[in-house]
Design a protein around this motif. Structure first.
Motif, PDB file in Angstrom:
ATOM      1  N   LEU A   1      46.607  53.793  -4.787  1.00  0.00           N
ATOM      2  CA  LEU A   1      45.559  54.128  -6.050  1.00  0.00           C
ATOM      3  C   LEU A   1      46.268  54.027  -7.441  1.00  0.00           C
ATOM      4  O   LEU A   1      45.468  53.345  -8.157  1.00  0.00           O
ATOM      5  N   PRO A   2      47.450  54.182  -7.630  1.00  0.00           N
ATOM      6  CA  PRO A   2      47.993  54.263  -8.859  1.00  0.00           C
ATOM      7  C   PRO A   2      47.987  52.929  -9.887  1.00  0.00           C
ATOM      8  O   PRO A   2      46.924  52.987 -10.730  1.00  0.00           O
ATOM      9  N   LEU A   3      48.485  51.876  -9.489  1.00  0.00           N
ATOM     10  CA  LEU A   3      48.361  50.618 -10.191  1.00  0.00           C
ATOM     11  C   LEU A   3      46.932  50.243 -10.001  1.00  0.00           C
ATOM     12  O   LEU A   3      46.667  49.594 -11.140  1.00  0.00           O
ATOM     13  N   ALA A   4      46.369  50.068  -8.753  1.00  0.00           N
ATOM     14  CA  ALA A   4      45.074  49.459  -8.843  1.00  0.00           C
ATOM     15  C   ALA A   4      44.139  50.291  -9.818  1.00  0.00           C
ATOM     16  O   ALA A   4      43.317  49.516 -10.423  1.00  0.00           O
ATOM     17  N   GLY A   5      44.116  51.502  -9.642  1.00  0.00           N
ATOM     18  CA  GLY A   5      43.459  52.388 -10.296  1.00  0.00           C
ATOM     19  C   GLY A   5      43.639  52.330 -11.957  1.00  0.00           C
ATOM     20  O   GLY A   5      42.704  52.350 -12.670  1.00  0.00           O
ATOM     21  N   LEU A   6      44.835  52.545 -12.159  1.00  0.00           N
ATOM     22  CA  LEU A   6      45.011  52.439 -13.705  1.00  0.00           C
ATOM     23  C   LEU A   6      44.651  51.123 -14.242  1.00  0.00           C
ATOM     24  O   LEU A   6      44.213  51.056 -15.406  1.00  0.00           O
ATOM     25  N   THR A   7      45.090  49.970 -13.703  1.00  0.00           N
ATOM     26  CA  THR A   7      44.569  48.464 -14.217  1.00  0.00           C
ATOM     27  C   THR A   7      42.982  48.495 -14.333  1.00  0.00           C
ATOM     28  O   THR A   7      42.601  47.937 -15.362  1.00  0.00           O
ATOM     29  N   ALA A   8      42.203  48.854 -13.047  1.00  0.00           N
ATOM     30  CA  ALA A   8      40.948  48.835 -13.332  1.00  0.00           C
ATOM     31  C   ALA A   8      40.249  49.899 -14.276  1.00  0.00           C
ATOM     32  O   ALA A   8      39.238  49.255 -15.011  1.00  0.00           O
TER      33      ALA A   8
ATOM     34  N   VAL B   1      44.869  42.291 -19.677  1.00  0.00           N
ATOM     35  CA  VAL B   1      44.900  43.725 -19.421  1.00  0.00           C
ATOM     36  C   VAL B   1      46.118  44.085 -18.387  1.00  0.00           C
ATOM     37  O   VAL B   1      46.383  43.329 -17.532  1.00  0.00           O
ATOM     38  N   PHE B   2      46.822  45.031 -18.949  1.00  0.00           N
ATOM     39  CA  PHE B   2      48.045  45.430 -18.126  1.00  0.00           C
ATOM     40  C   PHE B   2      47.856  46.848 -18.262  1.00  0.00           C
ATOM     41  O   PHE B   2      47.584  47.549 -18.965  1.00  0.00           O
ATOM     42  N   ALA B   3      48.291  47.364 -16.842  1.00  0.00           N
ATOM     43  CA  ALA B   3      48.259  48.857 -16.747  1.00  0.00           C
ATOM     44  C   ALA B   3      49.229  49.688 -17.328  1.00  0.00           C
ATOM     45  O   ALA B   3      50.228  49.129 -17.644  1.00  0.00           O
ATOM     46  N   ARG B   4      48.993  50.930 -17.783  1.00  0.00           N
ATOM     47  CA  ARG B   4      50.166  51.889 -18.331  1.00  0.00           C
ATOM     48  C   ARG B   4      50.043  53.214 -17.503  1.00  0.00           C
ATOM     49  O   ARG B   4      48.994  53.738 -17.268  1.00  0.00           O
TER      50      ARG B   4
ATOM     51  N   ALA C   1      49.182  59.966 -16.593  1.00  0.00           N
ATOM     52  CA  ALA C   1      48.899  61.010 -15.730  1.00  0.00           C
ATOM     53  C   ALA C   1      47.566  61.609 -15.852  1.00  0.00           C
ATOM     54  O   ALA C   1      46.917  62.043 -14.815  1.00  0.00           O
ATOM     55  N   THR C   2      46.785  61.677 -16.970  1.00  0.00           N
ATOM     56  CA  THR C   2      45.698  62.228 -17.229  1.00  0.00           C
ATOM     57  C   THR C   2      44.715  61.103 -16.542  1.00  0.00           C
ATOM     58  O   THR C   2      43.722  61.750 -15.740  1.00  0.00           O
ATOM     59  N   ILE C   3      44.686  59.951 -16.778  1.00  0.00           N
ATOM     60  CA  ILE C   3      43.873  58.830 -16.030  1.00  0.00           C
ATOM     61  C   ILE C   3      43.949  59.024 -14.657  1.00  0.00           C
ATOM     62  O   ILE C   3      43.050  59.089 -13.807  1.00  0.00           O
ATOM     63  N   LEU C   4      45.079  59.104 -14.244  1.00  0.00           N
ATOM     64  CA  LEU C   4      45.443  59.153 -12.667  1.00  0.00           C
ATOM     65  C   LEU C   4      44.894  60.547 -12.093  1.00  0.00           C
ATOM     66  O   LEU C   4      44.291  60.274 -10.887  1.00  0.00           O
TER      67      LEU C   4
END
Length: 260
Positions: free
Chosen positions: A83-90, A206-209, A212-215
């Protein structure tokens, strides 16, 4: 990409490099001043560093507390790790960059990929229509998400226009290779576009950052049943090289995850 040296222009490496950014696991120990988590808590995180050096392909990792969130209770460990990288990027693409609004139509290139599938679900959760570009073998998967599938072809603009006569309002490119230019004719007068796979003049990259709030928000969506992370295969950590080889080949929709 990084393994092939394609990220050399924007990411330095300090060898030997341990790859990997996504993690899901159990807190072993917390540092001084950390009150958000305790030993035994299950967490997920995007633990990337500005310099490639200490990554997630390991039995034990250290991570800044601000990169972690609690693991979704209803997700398996591999699903949580995907979830983390894909989710934050999306999230950054759909919510923050394209600012997709209810009633709009979104076109996603590479909609069956890790980022594309999460992005499609985020857009659908915002009451939009989603058209997903993917090979025919992935169309049943896209339909299961509620996405209208279209196969890449020379007539792609016409096929997208058949589904969206007034044109699409937002486009996310998860493929690169000039697909934004190839489908420019499918856009409405309001069209916005961004890419996670291409750059250059006129393209919003677009690059993920780590956030923790969004995650945490994404994890809550998983627990509420509004978001799922498809897993196509898991490999033991000792077979990380085989996992990377599989990632570069055509494979079913979903993430490939290493399991310790």
């Amino acid at each position: 990409m990084l393994q092939a040296g394609q990220g050399e222009s924007h990411t330095d490496a300090w060898f030997p490099v341990i790859p990997g950014w996504d993690v899901a696991g159990v807190v072993e120990r917390v540092g001084p001043g950390v009150s958000e988590f305790a030993a035994g808590d299950e967490v997920i995180g995007d633990i990337r560093q500005e310099i490639l050096h200490h990554g997630a392909y390991a039995e034990l990792v250290s991570a800044p507390v601000e990169t972690l969130a609690r693991k979704p209770r209803g997700a398996s460990r591999p699903e949580a790790a995907g979830l983390p990288l894909a989710g934050l990027t999306a999230y950054r693409a759909i919510v923050e960059t394209l600012k997709v609004e209810p009633g709009e139509t979104v076109l996603i290139h590479g909609a069956a990929g890790g980022v594309g599938a999460v992005a499609a679900q985020l857009a659908l959760a915002g009451d939009t229509r989603v058209i997903g570009i993917a090979s025919a073998g992935h169309h049943d998967f896209l339909r299961s998400l509620g996405v209208l599938p279209v196969a890449p072809s020379e007539s792609i603009v016409g096929r997208v226009r058949d589904l969206a006569p007034d044109g699409v309002d937002a486009v996310l490119d998860c493929v690169g290779q000039g697909v934004l230019q190839a489908t420019a004719g499918a856009g409405s007068s309001r069209m916005r576009a961004c890419s996670i796979a291409d750059g250059g003049p006129g393209i919003t990259s677009v690059f993920a950052r780590s956030d923790a709030t969004i995650l945490t928000r994404l994890a809550e969506m998983v627990d509420a049943g509004g978001l799922r992370v498809p897993i196509t295969a898991t490999y033991p950590l000792a077979q990380a090289a085989a996992a990377q080889t599989a990632l570069k080949q055509h494979h079913p929709p979903g993430k490939i995850v290493l399991v310790v």
